[in-house]
Scaffold this motif. Sequence first.
Motif, PDB file in Angstrom:
ATOM      1  N   GLY A  96     -13.017  -6.284  41.013  1.00 40.83           N
ATOM      2  CA  GLY A  96     -13.944  -6.352  40.026  1.00 40.83           C
ATOM      3  C   GLY A  96     -14.888  -7.491  40.225  1.00 40.83           C
ATOM      4  N   GLY A  97     -15.933  -7.242  41.097  1.00 40.56           N
ATOM      5  CA  GLY A  97     -16.734  -8.386  41.496  1.00 40.56           C
ATOM      6  C   GLY A  97     -16.046  -9.592  42.033  1.00 40.56           C
ATOM      7  N   ARG A  98     -16.083 -10.710  41.675  1.00 37.28           N
ATOM      8  CA  ARG A  98     -15.380 -11.904  42.017  1.00 37.28           C
ATOM      9  C   ARG A  98     -14.104 -12.163  41.547  1.00 37.28           C
ATOM     10  NH1 ARG A  98     -20.264 -16.049  43.052  1.00 37.28           N
ATOM     11  NH2 ARG A  98     -21.720 -14.290  43.791  1.00 37.28           N
ATOM     12  N   GLN A  99     -13.263 -11.219  40.728  1.00 39.66           N
ATOM     13  CA  GLN A  99     -12.121 -11.464  40.158  1.00 39.66           C
ATOM     14  C   GLN A  99     -11.285 -10.075  40.458  1.00 39.66           C
ATOM     15  OE1 GLN A  99     -13.512 -12.243  36.196  1.00 39.66           O
ATOM     16  NE2 GLN A  99     -13.276 -10.091  35.545  1.00 39.66           N
ATOM     17  N   GLU A 100     -10.076 -10.232  40.111  1.00 42.17           N
ATOM     18  CA  GLU A 100      -9.357  -9.051  39.855  1.00 42.17           C
ATOM     19  C   GLU A 100      -9.512  -8.239  38.754  1.00 42.17           C
ATOM     20  OE1 GLU A 100      -6.699 -12.055  38.165  1.00 42.17           O
ATOM     21  OE2 GLU A 100      -7.684 -11.980  39.938  1.00 42.17           O
ATOM     22  N   GLU A 101      -9.212  -6.975  38.790  1.00 37.33           N
ATOM     23  CA  GLU A 101      -9.077  -6.077  37.799  1.00 37.33           C
ATOM     24  C   GLU A 101      -7.989  -5.162  37.865  1.00 37.33           C
ATOM     25  OE1 GLU A 101     -12.646  -3.680  36.219  1.00 37.33           O
ATOM     26  OE2 GLU A 101     -13.846  -4.814  37.082  1.00 37.33           O
ATOM     27  N   LEU A 102      -7.110  -5.424  36.784  1.00 39.20           N
ATOM     28  CA  LEU A 102      -5.769  -4.696  36.894  1.00 39.20           C
ATOM     29  C   LEU A 102      -5.955  -3.282  36.243  1.00 39.20           C
ATOM     30  CD1 LEU A 102      -3.755  -7.819  35.737  1.00 39.20           C
ATOM     31  CD2 LEU A 102      -4.251  -7.006  37.994  1.00 39.20           C
ATOM     32  N   VAL A 103      -5.086  -2.566  36.839  1.00 38.86           N
ATOM     33  CA  VAL A 103      -4.930  -1.062  36.548  1.00 38.86           C
ATOM     34  C   VAL A 103      -3.549  -0.626  36.531  1.00 38.86           C
ATOM     35  CG1 VAL A 103      -5.291  -0.075  38.662  1.00 38.86           C
ATOM     36  CG2 VAL A 103      -5.790   1.249  36.657  1.00 38.86           C
ATOM     37  N   GLY A 104      -3.071  -0.247  35.151  1.00 40.78           N
ATOM     38  CA  GLY A 104      -1.609   0.052  34.884  1.00 40.78           C
ATOM     39  C   GLY A 104      -1.358   1.260  35.580  1.00 40.78           C
ATOM     40  N   THR A 105      -0.026   1.684  35.330  1.00 42.49           N
ATOM     41  CA  THR A 105       0.490   2.777  35.668  1.00 42.49           C
ATOM     42  C   THR A 105       0.098   4.073  35.115  1.00 42.49           C
ATOM     43  OG1 THR A 105       2.587   2.598  34.548  1.00 42.49           O
ATOM     44  CG2 THR A 105       2.260   1.881  36.839  1.00 42.49           C
ATOM     45  N   ALA A 106       0.117   4.005  33.768  1.00 39.39           N
ATOM     46  CA  ALA A 106      -0.461   5.276  32.921  1.00 39.39           C
ATOM     47  C   ALA A 106      -2.074   5.362  33.430  1.00 39.39           C
ATOM     48  CB  ALA A 106      -0.458   4.945  31.543  1.00 39.39           C
ATOM     49  N   GLU A 107      -2.682   4.582  33.463  1.00 43.31           N
ATOM     50  CA  GLU A 107      -4.335   4.979  34.000  1.00 43.31           C
ATOM     51  C   GLU A 107      -4.132   5.411  35.386  1.00 43.31           C
ATOM     52  OE1 GLU A 107      -8.608   3.055  33.258  1.00 43.31           O
ATOM     53  OE2 GLU A 107      -7.053   1.636  33.521  1.00 43.31           O
ATOM     54  N   LEU A 108      -3.689   4.750  36.233  1.00 43.19           N
ATOM     55  CA  LEU A 108      -3.656   5.224  37.518  1.00 43.19           C
ATOM     56  C   LEU A 108      -2.929   6.620  37.746  1.00 43.19           C
ATOM     57  CD1 LEU A 108      -4.274   4.913  40.584  1.00 43.19           C
ATOM     58  CD2 LEU A 108      -1.876   3.673  40.585  1.00 43.19           C
ATOM     59  N   ALA A 109      -1.984   6.766  37.087  1.00 46.05           N
ATOM     60  CA  ALA A 109      -1.231   8.088  37.276  1.00 46.05           C
ATOM     61  C   ALA A 109      -2.171   9.353  36.603  1.00 46.05           C
ATOM     62  CB  ALA A 109       0.103   8.292  36.320  1.00 46.05           C
ATOM     63  N   GLY A 110      -2.883   9.036  35.589  1.00 45.30           N
ATOM     64  CA  GLY A 110      -3.795   9.988  35.077  1.00 45.30           C
ATOM     65  C   GLY A 110      -5.027  10.393  36.160  1.00 45.30           C
ATOM     66  N   TRP A 111      -5.328   9.530  36.548  1.00 45.30           N
ATOM     67  CA  TRP A 111      -6.423   9.574  37.865  1.00 45.30           C
ATOM     68  C   TRP A 111      -5.817  10.476  38.945  1.00 45.30           C
ATOM     69  CZ3 TRP A 111      -7.955   3.822  38.583  1.00 45.30           C
ATOM     70  CH2 TRP A 111      -8.739   3.469  37.480  1.00 45.30           C
ATOM     71  N   LEU A 112      -4.458  10.031  39.338  1.00 46.12           N
ATOM     72  CA  LEU A 112      -3.927  10.497  40.569  1.00 46.12           C
ATOM     73  C   LEU A 112      -3.594  12.164  40.312  1.00 46.12           C
ATOM     74  CD1 LEU A 112      -1.413   7.861  41.249  1.00 46.12           C
ATOM     75  CD2 LEU A 112      -3.401   8.230  42.737  1.00 46.12           C
ATOM     76  N   LEU A 113      -3.078  12.519  38.980  1.00 47.91           N
ATOM     77  CA  LEU A 113      -2.793  13.772  38.731  1.00 47.91           C
ATOM     78  C   LEU A 113      -3.925  14.556  38.672  1.00 47.91           C
ATOM     79  CD1 LEU A 113       0.277  12.780  36.253  1.00 47.91           C
ATOM     80  CD2 LEU A 113       0.515  13.874  38.499  1.00 47.91           C
ATOM     81  N   ALA A 114      -4.876  13.936  38.045  1.00 51.19           N
ATOM     82  CA  ALA A 114      -6.326  14.789  38.109  1.00 51.19           C
ATOM     83  C   ALA A 114      -6.736  15.365  39.541  1.00 51.19           C
ATOM     84  CB  ALA A 114      -7.274  14.133  37.121  1.00 51.19           C
ATOM     85  N   ALA A 115      -6.574  14.382  40.225  1.00 50.97           N
ATOM     86  CA  ALA A 115      -7.089  14.795  41.548  1.00 50.97           C
ATOM     87  C   ALA A 115      -6.103  15.521  42.416  1.00 50.97           C
ATOM     88  CB  ALA A 115      -7.277  13.464  42.375  1.00 50.97           C
TER      89      ALA A 115
END
Length: 178
Positions: A96-115
């Motif tokens: 995220g720009g000059r820093q890390e942005e963390l994404v958890g499993t629940a959010e990532l799973a939602g994106w993966l399943l939708a795709a």
Amino acid sequence: IGDDGPAGPPPDVLRVLIAYANPATARFPFLAHADEEVLQLSEFLGREKHRVEFERLPNAGPVTLSRALRRFQPDVVHFVGHAARGAAGGELALQGGRQEELVGTAELAGWLLAAGVQCVYLSACDTAGGGRGFAESLVAAGVPSVIGMQSPVRDEVQHAFVAEFYRELLRGKTVAES
């Protein structure tokens, strides 16, 4: 980790999204091998262009990753980067720009399943093991197949495993057989 189903036989063309993030922060230091790993995977998949369609997503952040998943709808997501253990399976360190942005499993799973993603390959330490690791949490959320790592793996071992894994998928093997 999981192989609940339709990850094999492969479709006419296997669609692979190679997403990588290297935030190079105090918590998630620069990964010197990441560019080489992505280059080797891209070269391997490029030689299979009649059977593989792939895209690279450098500097993957939450917004760019979720958009790429919706637009490209890959069969396999291959992530190269960092992960952190934590509550609810942990988090992937995206950029995220000059820093890390963390994404958890629940959010990532939602994106993966939708795709409609069938398999996630996590080339990041601390993405499997411990009962409720990152990979296990994605499988529990419904992602059909996830490969994660419990500890660091030497680069040459990783490259050999990845090449054989994709070779077997292209031969029609399931993720469990690969």
